[in-house]
Design an enzyme around this catalytic site. Sequence first.
Site, PDB file in Angstrom:
ATOM      1  N   GLN A  47       0.780  -1.249   0.000  1.00 51.28           N
ATOM      2  CA  GLN A  47       0.000   0.000   0.000  1.00 51.28           C
ATOM      3  C   GLN A  47       0.811   1.298   0.000  1.00 51.28           C
ATOM      4  O   GLN A  47       0.479   2.228  -0.739  1.00 51.28           O
ATOM      5  CB  GLN A  47      -0.942   0.011   1.221  1.00 51.28           C
ATOM      6  N   SER A  48       1.855   1.369   0.840  1.00 49.61           N
ATOM      7  CA  SER A  48       2.500   2.677   1.031  1.00 49.61           C
ATOM      8  C   SER A  48       3.109   3.203  -0.267  1.00 49.61           C
ATOM      9  O   SER A  48       2.844   4.351  -0.671  1.00 49.61           O
ATOM     10  CB  SER A  48       3.573   2.577   2.119  1.00 49.61           C
ATOM     11  N   LEU A  92       8.963  -8.685 -14.631  1.00 46.72           N
ATOM     12  CA  LEU A  92      10.408  -8.776 -14.819  1.00 46.72           C
ATOM     13  C   LEU A  92      11.031  -9.456 -13.609  1.00 46.72           C
ATOM     14  O   LEU A  92      10.812  -9.024 -12.476  1.00 46.72           O
ATOM     15  CB  LEU A  92      10.986  -7.343 -14.946  1.00 46.72           C
ATOM     16  N   THR A 123      13.890  -9.599 -11.611  1.00 47.32           N
ATOM     17  CA  THR A 123      15.078  -8.754 -11.466  1.00 47.32           C
ATOM     18  C   THR A 123      16.210  -9.460 -10.729  1.00 47.32           C
ATOM     19  O   THR A 123      17.228  -8.839 -10.426  1.00 47.32           O
ATOM     20  CB  THR A 123      14.703  -7.450 -10.728  1.00 47.32           C
ATOM     21  N   LYS A 124      16.031 -10.750 -10.446  1.00 46.20           N
ATOM     22  CA  LYS A 124      17.142 -11.506  -9.870  1.00 46.20           C
ATOM     23  C   LYS A 124      17.853 -12.336 -10.944  1.00 46.20           C
ATOM     24  O   LYS A 124      18.908 -12.897 -10.698  1.00 46.20           O
ATOM     25  CB  LYS A 124      16.643 -12.405  -8.739  1.00 46.20           C
ATOM     26  N   ASN A 167       9.486   0.195  -1.974  1.00 50.24           N
ATOM     27  CA  ASN A 167       9.224   0.004  -0.541  1.00 50.24           C
ATOM     28  C   ASN A 167       9.429  -1.462  -0.163  1.00 50.24           C
ATOM     29  O   ASN A 167       8.624  -2.069   0.519  1.00 50.24           O
ATOM     30  CB  ASN A 167       7.823   0.493  -0.134  1.00 50.24           C
ATOM     31  N   PHE A 168      10.568  -1.994  -0.625  1.00 51.70           N
ATOM     32  CA  PHE A 168      10.944  -3.348  -0.220  1.00 51.70           C
ATOM     33  C   PHE A 168      11.427  -3.326   1.214  1.00 51.70           C
ATOM     34  O   PHE A 168      11.714  -2.266   1.784  1.00 51.70           O
ATOM     35  CB  PHE A 168      12.079  -3.881  -1.101  1.00 51.70           C
ATOM     36  N   ARG A 224      20.562  -6.143  -2.052  1.00 52.32           N
ATOM     37  CA  ARG A 224      20.771  -7.589  -2.294  1.00 52.32           C
ATOM     38  C   ARG A 224      20.541  -7.926  -3.764  1.00 52.32           C
ATOM     39  O   ARG A 224      21.140  -8.825  -4.319  1.00 52.32           O
ATOM     40  CB  ARG A 224      19.843  -8.433  -1.418  1.00 52.32           C
ATOM     41  N   GLU A 234       1.282  -1.265   8.273  1.00 48.51           N
ATOM     42  CA  GLU A 234       0.501  -0.120   8.757  1.00 48.51           C
ATOM     43  C   GLU A 234       0.442   0.035  10.280  1.00 48.51           C
ATOM     44  O   GLU A 234       0.841   1.057  10.843  1.00 48.51           O
ATOM     45  CB  GLU A 234      -0.926  -0.273   8.191  1.00 48.51           C
ATOM     46  N   ASP A 278       0.558   3.733   6.047  1.00 47.53           N
ATOM     47  CA  ASP A 278       0.820   3.382   4.649  1.00 47.53           C
ATOM     48  C   ASP A 278       0.519   4.550   3.702  1.00 47.53           C
ATOM     49  O   ASP A 278       1.417   5.132   3.102  1.00 47.53           O
ATOM     50  CB  ASP A 278      -0.037   2.178   4.235  1.00 47.53           C
ATOM     51  N   GLY A 282      -7.488  20.668  19.126  1.00 51.48           N
ATOM     52  CA  GLY A 282      -7.068  22.072  19.137  1.00 51.48           C
ATOM     53  C   GLY A 282      -7.639  22.833  20.307  1.00 51.48           C
ATOM     54  O   GLY A 282      -8.003  22.255  21.339  1.00 51.48           O
ATOM     55  N   GLY A 283      -7.741  24.135  20.161  1.00 52.85           N
ATOM     56  CA  GLY A 283      -8.158  24.999  21.263  1.00 52.85           C
ATOM     57  C   GLY A 283      -9.661  25.205  21.361  1.00 52.85           C
ATOM     58  O   GLY A 283     -10.130  25.944  22.235  1.00 52.85           O
TER      59      GLY A 283
HETATM   60  N1  COA Z   1      11.957 -10.001  -9.286  1.00 52.57           N
HETATM   61  C1  COA Z   1      12.655 -10.764  -8.418  1.00 52.57           C
HETATM   62  N2  COA Z   1      12.612 -10.591  -7.070  1.00 52.57           N
HETATM   63  C2  COA Z   1      11.805  -9.616  -6.613  1.00 52.57           C
HETATM   64  C3  COA Z   1      11.044  -8.797  -7.467  1.00 52.57           C
HETATM   65  C4  COA Z   1      11.148  -9.022  -8.863  1.00 52.57           C
HETATM   66  N3  COA Z   1      10.448  -8.292  -9.739  1.00 52.57           N
HETATM   67  N4  COA Z   1      10.339  -7.933  -6.707  1.00 52.57           N
HETATM   68  C5  COA Z   1      10.658  -8.208  -5.423  1.00 52.57           C
HETATM   69  N5  COA Z   1      11.525  -9.211  -5.362  1.00 52.57           N
HETATM   70  C6  COA Z   1      12.115  -9.798  -4.165  1.00 52.57           C
HETATM   71  C7  COA Z   1      12.908  -8.827  -3.318  1.00 52.57           C
HETATM   72  O1  COA Z   1      14.149  -8.586  -3.894  1.00 52.57           O
HETATM   73  C8  COA Z   1      12.986  -9.585  -2.006  1.00 52.57           C
HETATM   74  O2  COA Z   1      13.981 -10.545  -2.085  1.00 52.57           O
HETATM   75  P1  COA Z   1      15.048 -10.832  -0.903  1.00 52.57           P
HETATM   76  O3  COA Z   1      14.256 -11.015   0.344  1.00 52.57           O
HETATM   77  O4  COA Z   1      15.724 -12.087  -1.365  1.00 52.57           O
HETATM   78  O5  COA Z   1      15.965  -9.687  -0.825  1.00 52.57           O
HETATM   79  C9  COA Z   1      11.654 -10.340  -1.978  1.00 52.57           C
HETATM   80  O6  COA Z   1      11.101 -10.211  -3.289  1.00 52.57           O
HETATM   81  C10 COA Z   1      10.609  -9.887  -0.992  1.00 52.57           C
HETATM   82  O7  COA Z   1      10.593  -8.515  -0.747  1.00 52.57           O
HETATM   83  P2  COA Z   1      10.082  -7.963   0.662  1.00 52.57           P
HETATM   84  O8  COA Z   1      10.026  -6.499   0.561  1.00 52.57           O
HETATM   85  O9  COA Z   1      10.941  -8.532   1.748  1.00 52.57           O
HETATM   86  O10 COA Z   1       8.592  -8.540   0.755  1.00 52.57           O
HETATM   87  P3  COA Z   1       7.794  -9.153   2.018  1.00 52.57           P
HETATM   88  O11 COA Z   1       6.475  -9.544   1.465  1.00 52.57           O
HETATM   89  O12 COA Z   1       8.541 -10.207   2.748  1.00 52.57           O
HETATM   90  O13 COA Z   1       7.624  -7.909   3.003  1.00 52.57           O
HETATM   91  C11 COA Z   1       6.913  -5.701   3.644  1.00 52.57           C
HETATM   92  C12 COA Z   1       6.632  -6.946   2.792  1.00 52.57           C
HETATM   93  C13 COA Z   1       5.877  -4.663   3.286  1.00 52.57           C
HETATM   94  C14 COA Z   1       6.799  -6.055   5.136  1.00 52.57           C
HETATM   95  C15 COA Z   1       8.327  -5.175   3.355  1.00 52.57           C
HETATM   96  O14 COA Z   1       8.454  -5.001   1.969  1.00 52.57           O
HETATM   97  C16 COA Z   1       8.652  -3.892   4.064  1.00 52.57           C
HETATM   98  O15 COA Z   1       8.912  -3.856   5.273  1.00 52.57           O
HETATM   99  N6  COA Z   1       8.681  -2.771   3.309  1.00 52.57           N
HETATM  100  C17 COA Z   1       9.045  -1.476   3.813  1.00 52.57           C
HETATM  101  C18 COA Z   1       7.964  -0.875   4.665  1.00 52.57           C
HETATM  102  C19 COA Z   1       6.653  -0.763   3.938  1.00 52.57           C
HETATM  103  O16 COA Z   1       6.541  -0.187   2.889  1.00 52.57           O
HETATM  104  N7  COA Z   1       5.626  -1.288   4.606  1.00 52.57           N
HETATM  105  C20 COA Z   1       4.269  -1.016   4.215  1.00 52.57           C
HETATM  106  C21 COA Z   1       3.744  -1.905   3.213  1.00 52.57           C
HETATM  107  S1  COA Z   1       2.140  -1.318   2.812  1.00 52.57           S
END
Ligand code: COA
Length: 415
Positions: free
Chosen positions: A17-18, A72, A74-75, A96-97, A104, A139, A168, A247-248
């Site tokens: 979301q964020s 895509l 990206t890894k 916002n990963f 990484r 959130e 978010d 507020g006031g």
């Molecule tokens: N191709 C290949 N890999 C991809 C990709 C793509 N197109 N898009 C994402 N990935 C990978 C990332 O590189 C990551 O890999 P890694 O863990 O090996 O480094 C993996 O997907 C997962 O990413 P992650 O962000 O850890 O997802 P999650 O589902 O485990 O966590 C959150 C979700 C929201 C908790 C986390 O992203 C976070 O804390 N974000 C920052 C705060 C935030 O925005 N929170 C609010 C969310 S509304």
Amino acid sequence: MSKALDGVRILDFTHVQSGPTCTQLLAWFGADVIKVERPGEGDATRAQLRDVPDADSLYFTMLNHNKRSITLDTKDAMGKQVLETLIRQCDVLVENFAPGALDRMGFSWARINELNPRMIVASVKGFGPGPYEDCKVYENVAQCAGGAASTTGFDDGPPMVTGAQIGDSGTGLHLALGIVAALYQRNNTGRGQKVLAPMQDAVLNLCRVKLRDQQRLERTGVMKEYPQYPDGTFGDAVPRAGNASGGGQPGWILKCKNWETDPNDYIYFITQAPVWGAICKVIGKEEWITDPDYATPPARLPRLKQIFAVIEEWTMTKTKFEAMDILNKFDIPCGPILSMKEIAHEPSLRKTGTIVEVDHPTRGKYLTVGNPIKLSDSPTEVTRSPLLGEHTTEVLEQLGYKAEQIEAMRARKVI
Ligand code: COA
């Protein structure tokens, strides 16, 4: 008509979301937003809280309008090359990963800056530098860590989170402002920069008045507009203030005529000082206009509970809308407690484009919140969110890839 952010190209590496809130706003202002998603699954919210089988969820569609989607991996080495091309050709990368995920993947700030020194890299993280910087955050974690939960709710109850997604969507708004400021600065410097909006900081920014109150409390030991005054006690931290106004001008939520059967027949009533006389007349308490116990704001503060109880006797004789009609004639600030159902059907919000009906190929028609920020010279037209990878070929061709290269990527499942 031209748009405010015409010509700005965003590499949208956001999910949940964020981040998507931020890039959706930029798209509404005219930026070309290219959402990069993992092949096969895409943004996790596509499948979360689904209400129509096999269709993108409302959670996804309502946060990703006006964007293009490419898949895509990206890894994968080939995917990394495409990402490099995107970085060279875009103005802003928004992500916002979880902390460290971009590094990484091989795309540190240094590497991105090397590929495109003009690129702005904008990130949402749960926390800024400090003990929690490596934490994953959603959130309500931000609401709790940013001061919102400890100051929301009633004094005799536990901390409360709010329905407004201040962690978010609130952080997404902050990030969008940072990006626009960085784009403006780039006009002078020619350089990109990092933009960071930590969710804890954004929530705290929205709870600014509570840090104000913390310092008032430390100085005076009491806050006279809080419901704890005069009968309760204050501790050493800002307490939960129920429905007291921030507020006031004292305010409270009062029952209206149908409160017993309608959970939202309530009104927010503000006893604004300049209209005190009018309030007294409306509720039939004209003697309070001159009575020294009620005539001035300081005299009223220790009696607020009793005053609101008397006003409530009056509001309970009207529905919230009848009360609004009467009170507004006297400029008495008040607000109906509107349900989501009432908001969804509110004609004025439809007219201004704040509530919009959108058609979607797999889920059909649905309502969404349009752009709440209105620019007279850059109107927003809300278009549906993209299907997963809907624009992969189109974007790759724009980036200069040939049909056979795209086929090779497809065969390798990189896109
Ligand atoms: N191709 C290949 N890999 C991809 C990709 C793509 N197109 N898009 C994402 N990935 C990978 C990332 O590189 C990551 O890999 P890694 O863990 O090996 O480094 C993996 O997907 C997962 O990413 P992650 O962000 O850890 O997802 P999650 O589902 O485990 O966590 C959150 C979700 C929201 C908790 C986390 O992203 C976070 O804390 N974000 C920052 C705060 C935030 O925005 N929170 C609010 C969310 S509304």
